[in-house]
Design a protein around this motif. Structure first.
Motif, short mmCIF file in Angstrom:
data_model
loop_
_atom_site.label_atom_id
_atom_site.label_comp_id
_atom_site.label_asym_id
_atom_site.label_seq_id
_atom_site.Cartn_x
_atom_site.Cartn_y
_atom_site.Cartn_z
N THR A 150 0.96 -1.18 0.12
CA THR A 150 0.13 -0.01 -0.20
C THR A 150 0.97 1.13 -0.12
O THR A 150 2.18 1.28 0.15
CB THR A 150 -1.01 0.10 1.35
OG1 THR A 150 0.02 0.25 2.33
CG2 THR A 150 -1.68 -1.18 1.28
N ALA A 151 0.27 2.53 -0.15
CA ALA A 151 0.80 3.50 -0.35
C ALA A 151 1.73 3.72 1.48
O ALA A 151 2.76 4.57 1.35
CB ALA A 151 0.02 4.72 -0.42
N ALA A 152 1.00 3.23 2.25
CA ALA A 152 1.83 3.27 3.58
C ALA A 152 3.09 2.32 3.74
O ALA A 152 3.72 2.51 4.90
CB ALA A 152 0.79 2.98 4.69
N GLY A 153 3.26 1.47 2.79
CA GLY A 153 4.38 0.54 2.86
C GLY A 153 4.03 -0.82 3.53
O GLY A 153 4.91 -1.54 3.79
N ARG A 154 2.74 -0.99 3.77
CA ARG A 154 2.42 -2.35 4.24
C ARG A 154 2.18 -3.30 3.31
O ARG A 154 1.69 -2.82 2.07
CB ARG A 154 1.33 -2.13 5.23
CG ARG A 154 1.49 -1.11 6.24
CD ARG A 154 0.26 -1.24 7.36
NE ARG A 154 0.32 -0.13 8.24
CZ ARG A 154 -0.37 0.32 9.08
NH1 ARG A 154 -1.76 -0.14 9.11
NH2 ARG A 154 -0.08 1.49 10.00
N ARG A 155 2.11 -4.40 3.36
CA ARG A 155 1.67 -5.33 2.56
C ARG A 155 0.12 -5.41 2.28
O ARG A 155 -0.51 -5.45 3.17
CB ARG A 155 2.04 -6.85 2.76
CG ARG A 155 1.82 -7.85 2.01
CD ARG A 155 2.72 -9.19 2.26
NE ARG A 155 2.35 -9.91 1.12
CZ ARG A 155 2.87 -11.28 0.91
NH1 ARG A 155 3.61 -11.84 1.58
NH2 ARG A 155 2.48 -11.90 -0.15
N ALA A 156 -0.09 -5.43 1.06
CA ALA A 156 -1.58 -5.21 0.72
C ALA A 156 -2.20 -6.87 0.73
O ALA A 156 -1.69 -7.78 0.50
CB ALA A 156 -1.97 -4.95 -0.73
N THR A 157 -3.32 -6.87 1.53
CA THR A 157 -4.17 -7.90 1.43
C THR A 157 -4.77 -8.31 0.10
O THR A 157 -5.81 -7.64 -0.21
CB THR A 157 -4.93 -8.25 2.52
OG1 THR A 157 -4.34 -7.62 3.81
CG2 THR A 157 -5.77 -9.60 2.87
N PRO A 158 -4.59 -9.44 -0.58
CA PRO A 158 -4.97 -9.67 -1.78
C PRO A 158 -6.55 -10.06 -1.45
O PRO A 158 -6.98 -10.76 -0.61
CB PRO A 158 -4.28 -10.86 -2.37
CG PRO A 158 -3.18 -11.25 -1.82
CD PRO A 158 -3.59 -10.38 -0.43
N GLY A 159 -7.33 -9.88 -2.72
CA GLY A 159 -8.81 -10.20 -2.63
C GLY A 159 -8.93 -11.77 -2.85
O GLY A 159 -8.17 -12.65 -3.23
N PRO A 160 -10.18 -12.18 -2.71
CA PRO A 160 -10.52 -13.43 -2.92
C PRO A 160 -10.35 -14.10 -4.35
O PRO A 160 -10.04 -15.15 -4.63
CB PRO A 160 -11.84 -13.63 -2.50
CG PRO A 160 -12.45 -12.21 -2.49
CD PRO A 160 -11.34 -11.26 -2.24
N ARG A 161 -10.02 -13.08 -5.32
CA ARG A 161 -10.05 -13.64 -6.64
C ARG A 161 -8.62 -14.15 -6.79
O ARG A 161 -8.37 -14.81 -7.76
CB ARG A 161 -10.35 -12.62 -7.69
CG ARG A 161 -9.37 -11.46 -7.70
CD ARG A 161 -9.42 -10.31 -8.78
NE ARG A 161 -8.14 -9.75 -8.90
CZ ARG A 161 -8.12 -8.34 -9.36
NH1 ARG A 161 -9.33 -7.81 -9.53
NH2 ARG A 161 -6.92 -7.76 -9.63
N HIS A 162 -7.59 -13.84 -5.93
CA HIS A 162 -6.29 -14.30 -6.16
C HIS A 162 -6.23 -15.51 -5.27
O HIS A 162 -5.11 -16.14 -5.43
CB HIS A 162 -5.31 -13.29 -5.53
CG HIS A 162 -5.26 -11.98 -6.35
ND1 HIS A 162 -4.97 -11.81 -7.54
CD2 HIS A 162 -5.94 -10.70 -5.90
CE1 HIS A 162 -4.83 -10.70 -8.14
NE2 HIS A 162 -5.58 -9.96 -7.04
N THR A 163 -7.12 -16.09 -4.82
CA THR A 163 -6.82 -17.40 -4.01
C THR A 163 -7.15 -18.65 -5.28
O THR A 163 -7.90 -18.51 -6.06
CB THR A 163 -7.95 -17.59 -2.91
OG1 THR A 163 -9.14 -17.52 -3.18
CG2 THR A 163 -7.64 -16.66 -1.79
N THR A 164 -6.43 -19.69 -5.01
CA THR A 164 -6.60 -20.82 -5.99
C THR A 164 -7.05 -21.98 -5.08
O THR A 164 -6.51 -22.44 -3.99
CB THR A 164 -5.07 -21.12 -6.29
OG1 THR A 164 -4.50 -19.85 -6.88
CG2 THR A 164 -5.17 -22.25 -7.36
N PRO A 165 -8.19 -22.46 -5.49
CA PRO A 165 -8.74 -23.63 -4.59
C PRO A 165 -7.89 -24.85 -4.65
O PRO A 165 -7.26 -25.08 -5.62
CB PRO A 165 -10.11 -23.99 -5.42
CG PRO A 165 -9.99 -23.33 -6.84
CD PRO A 165 -9.06 -22.18 -6.73
N LEU A 166 -7.92 -25.56 -3.76
CA LEU A 166 -7.15 -26.92 -3.41
C LEU A 166 -8.06 -28.06 -3.66
O LEU A 166 -9.01 -28.04 -2.91
CB LEU A 166 -6.32 -27.01 -2.15
CG LEU A 166 -5.76 -28.17 -1.68
CD1 LEU A 166 -4.30 -28.33 -2.77
CD2 LEU A 166 -5.15 -28.06 -0.51
N ALA A 167 -7.73 -28.76 -4.73
CA ALA A 167 -8.55 -30.05 -4.98
C ALA A 167 -8.02 -31.26 -4.38
O ALA A 167 -6.67 -31.48 -4.51
CB ALA A 167 -8.80 -30.37 -6.46
#
Length: 163
Positions: free
Chosen positions: A141-158
């Protein structure tokens, strides 16, 4: 009434032993079933401890069948308990002692199975966490913290539950 309530309301009535010979035969049957079931359970415990889960799973049908015989024998014993207490109290005491040993062995088996389940669950969760970590973009982020990715970036585990 729900389906679960109907199942609970339906009780199975087991025939009680009415003679000392029937009571002895019932005790012999129960001891035989407990012995056979313990043999299968001990095999299963050793196989699971050795990590041979496929072989342990093959004991399932035998274990299920013997468990059914055990439940039937215990049901008959409960139905015969008053008669046996009055006529054969020493036999009933012997059955209680054998049953205590049986329960102790079952406890060991359940502990081994629970440990194997816990270990396998931790492995799957670890693999999933590593997959998620690798698939998510590293952004800040602009504050230098790691951004939390949204759910679209998660990969399901089968996971295939069949071994």
């Amino acid at each position: 009434m729900t389906a679960q309530g109907q199942v609970q309301a339906k009780k199975i009535l087991y025939p009680a032993a009415t003679t000392p010979e029937e009571a002895r035969a019932l005790a012999d049957q129960l001891l035989k079933v407990m012995s056979e079931l313990l043999t299968v359970i001990e095999q299963e415990t050793e196989l699971v401890r050795a990590g041979k889960l496929r072989e342990a799973m093959q004991l399932g049908p035998t274990k299920t069948e013997l468990s059914g015989h055990y439940v039937t024998a215990v049901g008959r014993l409960k139905a015969s308990q008053k008669f046996m207490q009055a006529t054969l109290p020493e036999l009933l005491a012997t059955l209680h002692r054998h049953h205590d040993v049986f329960r102790a062995m079952l406890k060991v088996n359940l502990t081994v199975l629970a440990t194997a389940h816990s270990v396998s669950e931790k492995i799957v969760r670890g693999v999933n966490a590593e997959m998620q970590r690798r698939s998510m973009p590293n952004t800040y982020t602009a504050a230098g913290r790691r951004a939390t990715p949204g759910p679209r970036h998660t990969t399901p585990l089968a996971v295939s539950r069949s071994l």
